[in-house]
Design an enzyme around this catalytic site. Structure first.
Site, PDB file in Angstrom:
ATOM      1  N   LYS A 199       1.339  -1.232   0.099  1.00  0.00           N
ATOM      2  CA  LYS A 199       0.240  -0.192  -0.017  1.00  0.00           C
ATOM      3  C   LYS A 199       1.305   1.556   0.317  1.00  0.00           C
ATOM      4  O   LYS A 199       2.059   1.640  -0.055  1.00  0.00           O
ATOM      5  CB  LYS A 199      -0.595   0.162   1.166  1.00  0.00           C
ATOM      6  N   ASP A 200       0.015   2.697  -0.237  1.00  0.00           N
ATOM      7  CA  ASP A 200       0.689   3.482  -0.261  1.00  0.00           C
ATOM      8  C   ASP A 200       1.656   4.052   1.058  1.00  0.00           C
ATOM      9  O   ASP A 200       0.625   4.275   1.437  1.00  0.00           O
ATOM     10  CB  ASP A 200      -0.209   4.535  -0.651  1.00  0.00           C
TER      11      ASP A 200
END
Length: 162
Positions: free
Chosen positions: A95-96
């Site tokens: 995920k970011d």
């Protein structure tokens, strides 16, 4: 290290985080590598296996919430707090880093209460626990959902958008 190797053992050195060094020694099993088991699966931490109920599935699956850290950093923090190997924590994708994200994760033979407490100590949050038979691995991702929030956004002419 050399003496242990002469006896047929394997060793490694680890830093405990406070500047002290620690040497671990263990006996090789079947002459194989401790890093991977048959079939290419990662070695899972089995230190908590002794008290694990036989009727309970091997993995605790949960939703992991993190802010402003990438998935690997979150997994490393959680594994350190749980005192298990990083390979014992499974996740389906990364995920970011610059976002508030929630993703599913699994951990091998750890109680939901222990996972929640470890997450809290690691500036993470964990919830929606259930026990499952299989570990999440990269590629198990079924899809993504995004909710984008714009803060302090300005229009091209410099004015604030409503």
């Amino acid at each position: 290290h050399q003496y242990a190797k002469r006896l047929g053992a394997t060793t490694d050195t680890a830093d405990d985080g406070a500047g002290a060094k620690r040497v671990r020694v263990w006996k090789k099993q079947d002459g194989g590598s401790r890093k991977r088991r048959r079939g290419g699966e990662p070695a899972l931490d089995s230190r908590s296996s002794e008290n694990w109920p036989a009727s309970r599935p091997r993995f605790c699956r949960f939703a992991l919430y993190k802010e402003n850290m990438d998935t690997m950093e979150a997994v490393q923090r959680l594994a350190r707090a749980l005192r298990c190997k990083v390979t014992s924590v499974g996740y389906a994708g990364t995920k970011d880093r610059r976002a508030c994200t929630t993703q599913l994760a699994t951990v091998h033979k750890r109680d939901a209460r222990a996972v929640a407490a470890a997450a809290k100590r690691s500036n993470l949050r964990a919830g929606h626990f259930e026990y499952v038979e299989s570990q999440l691995t990269l590629g198990d991702l079924r899809g993504n959902a995004f909710e984008v929030a714009l803060r302090r956004a300005t229009a091209g002419d410099g004015s604030r958008a409503a």
